[in-house]
Scaffold this motif. Sequence first.
Motif, PDB file in Angstrom:
ATOM      1  N   GLU A   1       6.121   2.447   7.596  1.00 18.64           N
ATOM      2  CA  GLU A   1       6.134   1.524   6.468  1.00 18.64           C
ATOM      3  C   GLU A   1       7.133   0.394   6.680  1.00 18.64           C
ATOM      4  O   GLU A   1       7.022  -0.657   6.045  1.00 18.64           O
ATOM      5  CB  GLU A   1       6.474   2.288   5.180  1.00 18.64           C
ATOM      6  CG  GLU A   1       5.406   3.281   4.771  1.00 18.64           C
ATOM      7  CD  GLU A   1       5.700   3.910   3.419  1.00 18.64           C
ATOM      8  OE1 GLU A   1       6.654   3.457   2.750  1.00 18.64           O
ATOM      9  OE2 GLU A   1       4.976   4.842   3.033  1.00 18.64           O
TER      10      GLU A   1
ATOM     11  N   PRO B   1       9.035  -4.692   6.257  1.00 19.98           N
ATOM     12  CA  PRO B   1       7.824  -3.891   6.435  1.00 19.98           C
ATOM     13  C   PRO B   1       7.307  -4.014   7.862  1.00 19.98           C
ATOM     14  O   PRO B   1       7.484  -5.046   8.514  1.00 19.98           O
ATOM     15  CB  PRO B   1       6.842  -4.486   5.422  1.00 19.98           C
ATOM     16  CG  PRO B   1       7.349  -5.869   5.174  1.00 19.98           C
ATOM     17  CD  PRO B   1       8.830  -5.798   5.308  1.00 19.98           C
TER      18      PRO B   1
ATOM     19  N   PHE C   1       1.785  -1.941   8.781  1.00 21.89           N
ATOM     20  CA  PHE C   1       1.662  -1.716   7.341  1.00 21.89           C
ATOM     21  C   PHE C   1       1.179  -2.994   6.656  1.00 21.89           C
ATOM     22  O   PHE C   1       0.331  -2.946   5.761  1.00 21.89           O
ATOM     23  CB  PHE C   1       3.002  -1.272   6.774  1.00 21.89           C
ATOM     24  CG  PHE C   1       2.933  -0.769   5.363  1.00 21.89           C
ATOM     25  CD1 PHE C   1       2.445   0.497   5.089  1.00 21.89           C
ATOM     26  CD2 PHE C   1       3.337  -1.572   4.307  1.00 21.89           C
ATOM     27  CE1 PHE C   1       2.366   0.959   3.780  1.00 21.89           C
ATOM     28  CE2 PHE C   1       3.265  -1.122   3.001  1.00 21.89           C
ATOM     29  CZ  PHE C   1       2.777   0.155   2.728  1.00 21.89           C
TER      30      PHE C   1
END
Length: 453
Positions: A185, A203, A207
Amino acid sequence: MTAFYYLLGVVIFVVAILASIGLHELGHMIPAKKFGGKVTQYFIGFGPTVWSKQVGETEYGVKAIPLGGYVKIVGMLPPGAHELADEVVVDAAGNTVTRVRKSNTGMFTQLISDARAAEWELVGPEDNDRLFYKLASWKKIVVMAGGPTVNLLIAFFIFWGVFATYGQQTAEVATGAPVISTVSECVIPFTEEGRKCTADDPPSPAFEAGLRPGDQVTTFNGVAVTGWDQLRDLIRDNAAGDATIAYVRDGQQLNGTTSTTVEARPTSETDETLREVGFLGVTPELEIITTTGGPLYTLDQMGDMTVETVKALATLPVKVFDVAQAIVGLEERDPLGPVSIVGGGRLAGETVSSDQFPVAEKAVFLLMLIAGFNFFIGMFNFLPLLPLDGGHIASAAWEWVRRGIARLRRRPDPGYVDAAKLLPIAYVVASAMLVMGVVLIIGDLVVPLSLEG
């Protein structure tokens, strides 16, 4: 029932290790007696005696602290050259007793002298031809190598049994277009892997592109992807460039766009040198490959284990220091770091009481855990340092070589190697072993390793 199974796992492991210790000591005692040596004690454990029985000239027993064992072989240390004249004396009762005169010319000399005195205090003239130091060098090597060799044999037969039946399972990347197993993530530096994402972590490109576990990547920037290695190279070579990724999810063809980021990553699985490469943030799905084999396969695997164990032994003090830091909260404990018998017992208990594994896997884990401990104990005891068995082996081997050279050169016999002169080093090594053992036990109680990580 969970508590019962946990206790059962601990008991099985502890009993197996105690049995291994007992067999290790038999590996010393049997050849010692076979070669005419006098063995006065055979004990499992240290500290206060829990139980003992005299059988012939040997006392067999169990002591309170089950962290090892020993056999007492008479005459391990030869008398010093200046002490030979005082070998035989008559005590107050008129009995002839072999003793060694003490010397107090310095701290180390006193240590050595005291050790000789303790060694010879109960040696009688009838034992003169049965003293360990008088055995042929090769016999001393056989006696001292017998213990750790037994541990390696235990490990070998357990490994062989597991490899021949259950097999050895390894995880390999599935062939064909790569299927994604996990998606990060966020971007976490390689040196900080293992921690959770924080609000400050950006991020990951994967993701952002909408990739999820189970997606099968088919193209990367228009290039058809046929395997994980190819995809990894494409990602790394892309540096911080734009990326268009085609993938299949639930039979539907989808596309995602993102920009890979540059991260310091290992060059390959075998080379941990870090270099700046493109990073996406995915791992491939793995398939379990089961390989079975017989004794030759087992020996080959144990050869690889030997290399890894030697590396582990070389870094053991550092690894134990890391455990000490984990105890006081300065760092996380390494899940692949060393454990004591306490930690092994906890892992055995967790395995048997867990609902996540079938019975067969639990049995295999326990067997491999016991075999692994035996393998490490055997390898550790072969280190050429006193008071370990390897230290005595090294002394006997040097004695053998030295006498052989003297015979070839037609020189006088140089005599026995005096291992007593190395006792100061032995005390330092023993102290270090004690400290490391205590640290590992405390670590296994305060910051224990777990099957869940």
